[in-house]
Design an enzyme around this catalytic site. Structure first.
Site, PDB file in Angstrom:
ATOM      1  CB  THR A   1      -8.682  -7.168 -29.951  1.00 19.30           C
ATOM      2  OG1 THR A   1      -9.717  -8.208 -29.409  1.00 19.30           O
ATOM      3  CG2 THR A   1      -7.411  -8.094 -29.884  1.00 19.30           C
TER       4      THR A   1
ATOM      5  CD  GLN B   1      -7.597 -16.712 -25.367  1.00 23.73           C
ATOM      6  OE1 GLN B   1      -7.444 -16.973 -26.669  1.00 23.73           O
ATOM      7  NE2 GLN B   1      -7.932 -15.464 -24.784  1.00 23.73           N
TER       8      GLN B   1
ATOM      9  CE  LYS C   1      -8.837 -18.595 -30.198  1.00 24.99           C
ATOM     10  NZ  LYS C   1      -8.132 -17.262 -29.508  1.00 24.99           N
TER      11      LYS C   1
ATOM     12  CG  ASP D   1      -9.666 -16.091 -32.881  1.00 20.02           C
ATOM     13  OD1 ASP D   1      -9.287 -15.648 -32.123  1.00 20.02           O
ATOM     14  OD2 ASP D   1      -9.042 -16.590 -33.944  1.00 20.02           O
TER      15      ASP D   1
HETATM   16  N1  GLU Z   1      -9.990 -14.523 -29.688  1.00 21.49           N
HETATM   17  C1  GLU Z   1      -9.837 -13.453 -28.968  1.00 21.49           C
HETATM   18  C2  GLU Z   1      -8.319 -13.892 -28.371  1.00 21.49           C
HETATM   19  O1  GLU Z   1      -7.579 -14.199 -29.251  1.00 21.49           O
HETATM   20  C3  GLU Z   1     -10.880 -13.283 -27.726  1.00 21.49           C
HETATM   21  C4  GLU Z   1     -11.034 -14.385 -26.881  1.00 21.49           C
HETATM   22  C5  GLU Z   1     -12.200 -13.972 -25.903  1.00 21.49           C
HETATM   23  O2  GLU Z   1     -12.740 -12.604 -25.843  1.00 21.49           O
HETATM   24  O3  GLU Z   1     -12.669 -14.692 -25.226  1.00 21.49           O
HETATM   25  O4  GLU Z   1      -7.736 -13.369 -27.332  1.00 21.49           O
END
Ligand code: GLU
Length: 452
Positions: free
Chosen positions: A213, A114, A129, A169
């Site tokens: 996404t 991330q 995360k 997520d």
């Molecule tokens: N879980 C998503 C990722 O893997 C989005 C995270 C978010 O929007 O903060 O990027």
């Protein structure tokens, strides 16, 4: 071995011995480190300031007990995590995953990825995360609510719109975000919209966040295809998964003139030679919350492949593009071989680290274009950052404007990866391009901010 490669290897050995058993974390670190020898030779200041060592140690790791009661009155104890990985570029930002497979090492690998993904968006967000080993499958709405409230009763003290901003997520969607936000608001006694993203659009959420996404992955893939002189138009594609990322990736591929002939869930896959019927897939997965076999039961031309990954569909149909959009390590070397025999020209990751290192090597040896998740799926978190911007200015943007911003961001991410790879003499290597561009941005900010 060059001095830089030696230095990298030394740090990697420390990572293994200090984080025993965390294989996914080791894998994520290894993948970034493999791109860095030339970077460190060009930038000895990164080595002097121990940037690699610092990047392998999250700034803060929080593990907590989550007690909750099921509908029958039985008490359960789940484990909660929030890894506040790196705040060089902004508040910690990243999703929460609720899945029985979640361990500290899982959250650390996702947090590590991330950090670089968020840097690539060009927006002011650090990386973090979190999640829990709670299994939401077959839980009632009331159980989900109680669990989310218990999670937030501990987590709230570590969060804030300028501190740490979670989102969804795997296993965490609009419903869970609602319960988490509600409990935060109640405990903190403030309507702090920007403390979490993925909210409902009538209460501070951004249009397009749900789609972002999946759409972003396809925008990125389309740029890769165009750079190689083709496009999605007329292609046949496979998408693994049937959650948020997969559903909107399928929608965008269809919009761009491609046909997605396979989708999946953890129980199996479907092959639909006429192209996945999205209304039906949504009905099955989002409304009925049923297994994907139910799709095939309602669609005579589709075939259900029980217990099989979607890549097996490539034995039945020629496939041009594969988009792994389910979970980590879901596309291995054998799957890569199946896809290569089927004529695949591009594999682009909608999920986080879905392709094993051996599969990536195999694909690249066969000259298949490969788009790594930390670049290709950055549209989700980027739109979360746009949601934070709207919350900060108490504004809400139109769908058209938001999609235009998302599309520009994905174009920039693509350009950064492509031009960085070129600058380092490895044109077309999106893995190295993404790793180097993300790493140097974070490393420069860390250098500027001193030894902290
Ligand atoms: N879980 C998503 C990722 O893997 C989005 C995270 C978010 O929007 O903060 O990027």
């Amino acid at each position: 071995m060059s001095p830089s490669a030696k230095q990298i290897d030394k740090v990697f050995q420390q990572v293994i011995s200090r984080n025993p058993g965390e294989h996914e974390f080791h894998q994520a670190v290894r993948e970034v480190f493999d791109s860095l020898p030339t970077v460190l030779s060009r930038h000895p200041e990164y080595v002097e300031a121990s940037i690699l060592e610092r990047l392998c140690e999250p700034e803060r790791q929080i593990i907590f007990r989550i007690p909750w009661t099921d509908d029958a009155g039985t008490v359960h104890i789940s484990r909660g995590f929030r890894v506040q990985y790196n705040s060089a570029l902004g508040p910690y930002k990243g999703g929460l995953r609720f899945h029985p497979s979640v361990l500290l090492g899982t959250v650390k690998f996702l947090g590590f990825e991330q950090v670089f993904k968020n840097a690539l968006t060009g927006l002011p967000i650090g990386g973090g995360k979190g999640g829990s080993d709670f299994d939401p499958k077959d839980r009632s709405d009331a159980e989900i609510m109680r669990f989310c409230q218990s999670f937030m009763t501990e987590a709230y003290r570590h969060l804030g719109d300028r501190v740490d901003v979670p989102a969804g997520d795997i296993g965490v969607g609009r419903r869970e975000i609602g319960y988490l936000f509600g409990q935060y608001k109640r405990i903190a006694n403030r309507y702090e919209s920007g403390v979490i993203t993925g909210k409902g659009v009538t209460w501070g959420g951004s249009l397009l966040r749900t789609e972002a996404t999946g759409y972003g992955t396809v925008f990125f893939a389309e740029h890769m295809l165009r750079a190689a002189g083709t496009s999605f138009d007329g292609t046949t594609a496979l998408v693994s998964g049937s959650g948020n990322v997969a559903i909107y990736a399928i929608e965008k591929v269809h919009e761009l003139g491609g046909t997605v002939v396979g989708a999946s869930d953890s129980s199996g896959s479907v092959y639909d030679p006429d192209g996945i019927d999205l209304d039906l897939l949504r009905e099955v997965k989002e409304v009925s919350r049923a297994r994907i076999s139910s799709y095939a039961e309602q669609r005579p031309q589709a075939q259900y492949l029980e217990g099989t990954r979607v890549w097996a569909v490539a034995q039945k149909s020629a496939v041009d593009v594969a988009l792994p959009c389910a979970t980590q390590n879901e596309l291995d070397e054998d799957d890569a071989a199946t896809l290569i025999s089927s004529g695949v020209t591009a594999v682009v990751e909608g999920a986080n680290m879905p392709t094993t290192p051996e599969a990536i090597r195999r694909l690249r040896e066969a000259d298949v274009l490969f788009g790594p998740g930390k670049a290709a799926n950055a549209g989700g978190v980027a739109t979360s950052a746009l949601e934070m911007q709207q919350n900060a200015t108490r504004d809400s943007w139109s769908a058209e404007y938001t999609e235009q911003r998302l599309s520009e961001i994905m174009e920039n991410v693509h350009t950064r990866c492509a031009s960085t790879a070129e600058e380092y003499g490895i044109p077309g290597d999106y893995v190295a391009g993404a790793n180097i561009a993300g790493f140097t941005q974070v490393a420069d900010a860390m250098l500027a901010q001193g030894v902290i």
